[in-house]
Design an enzyme around this catalytic site. Sequence first.
Site, short mmCIF file in Angstrom:
data_model
loop_
_atom_site.label_atom_id
_atom_site.label_comp_id
_atom_site.label_asym_id
_atom_site.label_seq_id
_atom_site.Cartn_x
_atom_site.Cartn_y
_atom_site.Cartn_z
N HIS A 79 6.08 -11.48 -3.66
CA HIS A 79 7.11 -11.36 -4.71
C HIS A 79 7.76 -12.69 -5.07
O HIS A 79 8.66 -12.73 -5.91
CB HIS A 79 8.16 -10.34 -4.28
CG HIS A 79 7.58 -8.96 -4.16
ND1 HIS A 79 7.45 -8.10 -5.23
CD2 HIS A 79 7.02 -8.33 -3.10
CE1 HIS A 79 6.86 -6.99 -4.83
NE2 HIS A 79 6.59 -7.10 -3.54
N GLU B 247 7.92 -11.72 5.08
CA GLU B 247 7.82 -11.94 3.64
C GLU B 247 8.80 -13.05 3.25
O GLU B 247 9.83 -13.21 3.91
CB GLU B 247 8.20 -10.64 2.90
CG GLU B 247 7.29 -9.49 3.26
CD GLU B 247 7.75 -8.14 2.70
OE1 GLU B 247 8.35 -8.10 1.61
OE2 GLU B 247 7.49 -7.13 3.36
N ASP C 130 4.22 -13.98 3.69
CA ASP C 130 3.75 -13.19 2.55
C ASP C 130 4.62 -13.54 1.34
O ASP C 130 5.82 -13.25 1.33
CB ASP C 130 3.86 -11.70 2.91
CG ASP C 130 3.52 -10.77 1.76
OD1 ASP C 130 3.61 -11.19 0.59
OD2 ASP C 130 3.19 -9.61 2.03
N ASN D 209 6.34 -4.82 -11.34
CA ASN D 209 6.41 -6.15 -10.72
C ASN D 209 5.85 -7.24 -11.64
O ASN D 209 5.55 -8.35 -11.18
CB ASN D 209 5.63 -6.16 -9.40
CG ASN D 209 6.19 -5.16 -8.42
OD1 ASN D 209 7.41 -5.04 -8.30
ND2 ASN D 209 5.33 -4.44 -7.73
N SER E 294 10.22 -7.19 -0.57
CA SER E 294 9.83 -6.38 -1.71
C SER E 294 10.84 -5.29 -2.02
O SER E 294 10.93 -4.84 -3.16
CB SER E 294 8.48 -5.74 -1.45
OG SER E 294 8.53 -4.91 -0.31
N LYS F 245 1.31 -9.30 -9.26
CA LYS F 245 2.71 -9.07 -9.63
C LYS F 245 3.08 -10.08 -10.73
O LYS F 245 2.67 -9.87 -11.86
CB LYS F 245 3.57 -9.14 -8.37
CG LYS F 245 3.03 -8.11 -7.34
CD LYS F 245 3.85 -7.96 -6.11
CE LYS F 245 3.13 -7.19 -5.01
NZ LYS F 245 2.73 -5.82 -5.34
N HIS G 250 6.26 -5.38 4.86
CA HIS G 250 5.47 -4.46 4.03
C HIS G 250 4.43 -3.71 4.85
O HIS G 250 3.91 -4.22 5.85
CB HIS G 250 4.78 -5.29 2.93
CG HIS G 250 4.10 -4.48 1.90
ND1 HIS G 250 2.73 -4.32 1.85
CD2 HIS G 250 4.58 -3.78 0.85
CE1 HIS G 250 2.41 -3.58 0.81
NE2 HIS G 250 3.51 -3.23 0.19
C1 LIG Z 1 5.28 -7.84 0.33
C2 LIG Z 1 4.02 -7.28 -0.21
N1 LIG Z 1 2.84 -7.70 0.30
C3 LIG Z 1 1.67 -7.23 -0.15
C4 LIG Z 1 1.62 -6.30 -1.16
C5 LIG Z 1 0.30 -5.77 -1.62
O1 LIG Z 1 -0.12 -6.45 -2.74
P1 LIG Z 1 -1.15 -5.75 -3.76
O2 LIG Z 1 -0.34 -4.88 -4.64
O3 LIG Z 1 -1.79 -6.90 -4.46
O4 LIG Z 1 -2.12 -4.97 -2.94
C6 LIG Z 1 2.80 -5.86 -1.75
C7 LIG Z 1 2.73 -4.91 -2.88
O5 LIG Z 1 3.41 -3.98 -3.02
C8 LIG Z 1 4.03 -6.34 -1.24
O6 LIG Z 1 5.18 -5.88 -1.74
#
Ligand SMILES: Cc1ncc(COP(=O)(O)O)c(C=O)c1O
Length: 394
Positions: free
Chosen positions: A213, A181, A210, A48, A185, A241, A137
Amino acid sequence: MPRFDDLFAAELDRRESLGLRRTTVPVVPAGRGGVVRDGRPLLNFSSNDYLGLARHPLLAERAAAYGARLGTGAGASRLVCGTLEAHAAIEARVARLKGHEAAMLLASGWQANASVLGTLLRFAGPDALLFADELNHSSLVHGARLGGVKPVLFRHNQAGHLAELLAERAGLPGRRLIVTESVFSIDGDRADIAALGALAAEHDAFLYIDEAHATGVLGARGMGLTAGVAGVDLAMGTFSKALGSFGAYVAGSRTLIDFLQNTCAGFIYTTAPPPPVLGAIDAALDLVPGMDGERALLAAHADAVREGFARIGIDTAGSTTQIVPALVGDAAAALALADALRARGVLAVAIRPPTVPAATSRIRFALSAAHDAAAIEKLVDEMRACWPLRRMAA
Ligand SMILES: Cc1ncc(COP(=O)(O)O)c(C=O)c1O
């Protein structure tokens, strides 16, 4: 046998028999957009690190400088004595860049969503109604669980369905929250933030987005799809990321952030993010607003991959971003395809249940501005060669 190992082994065997057992495999970063795995160089399409910042010299230098000046650990949690001026400076900067009154750092994106959403729901009370995209997620799913709320799921990325669900429950008591989101993701598609904002306004619902990404990649100056859009109550994003390091933020009103600093266990009961990470974040925030060239290259890579895949007959779901899935369906077939690609120098992992719904296993390709045109061409060529192989494993 060590205690409970029978239980653990049975679950591992179950997963093995379904083609769902996972393991960690070490890699060594090498070259631009590449890694060495088991001694072999591979083009990496699973990271990422969308802008290539994880290996940018400015981030490494500033991480080292912060470490040398302030130490390698913050030494305490934020409310004890772990808050450095650098935490406060980054929080002020993120708030400004995201267009909110205030922001708060957290140790990781997972921790942010699980803990912040859980806290909001706990305080919203037992009759709170949480409306969540069905593909949210894991961290958001756990946030709902921590808050003791069973979410009302709307069909993936369908604001129309969300509107129906909100309207059907219009007579119920309780506060409303909508959580989704902005860039998904796994499917690489985008939520319609303006439509969600309008629904939130109509139903007086708290809107939680969220941006894990999208941060760094989309929106004006790379500040995500919510930046500058009215009606978003909380924007969450990560530094892990596109921003090339680690940690996360939530941004919102001053009152919201003050409230979370007093109530959110994932902020209160954990050691503050360490100085080298703050240094890397600070450098990334210097660079990201000016990286329009890299963002344009990334978008062009994604277009080229989607066009190439369409010619092969590959379904890329609703992808419109740097995340391009190739839908396979069967988990064993997705694994076989990933193995075949790896044998040809392409690292792209199979994503299987429970990360994705049953029968939607896929290869998730994550593109980066660190890839060059030759890497993108190789990816499409190798997919053309390997795509028929998935049938043999199914
Ligand atoms: C949509 C989403 N939110 C939160 C996270 C978590 O983030 P982090 O990797 O910083 O814990 C991810 C990571 O995979 C994600 O894809």
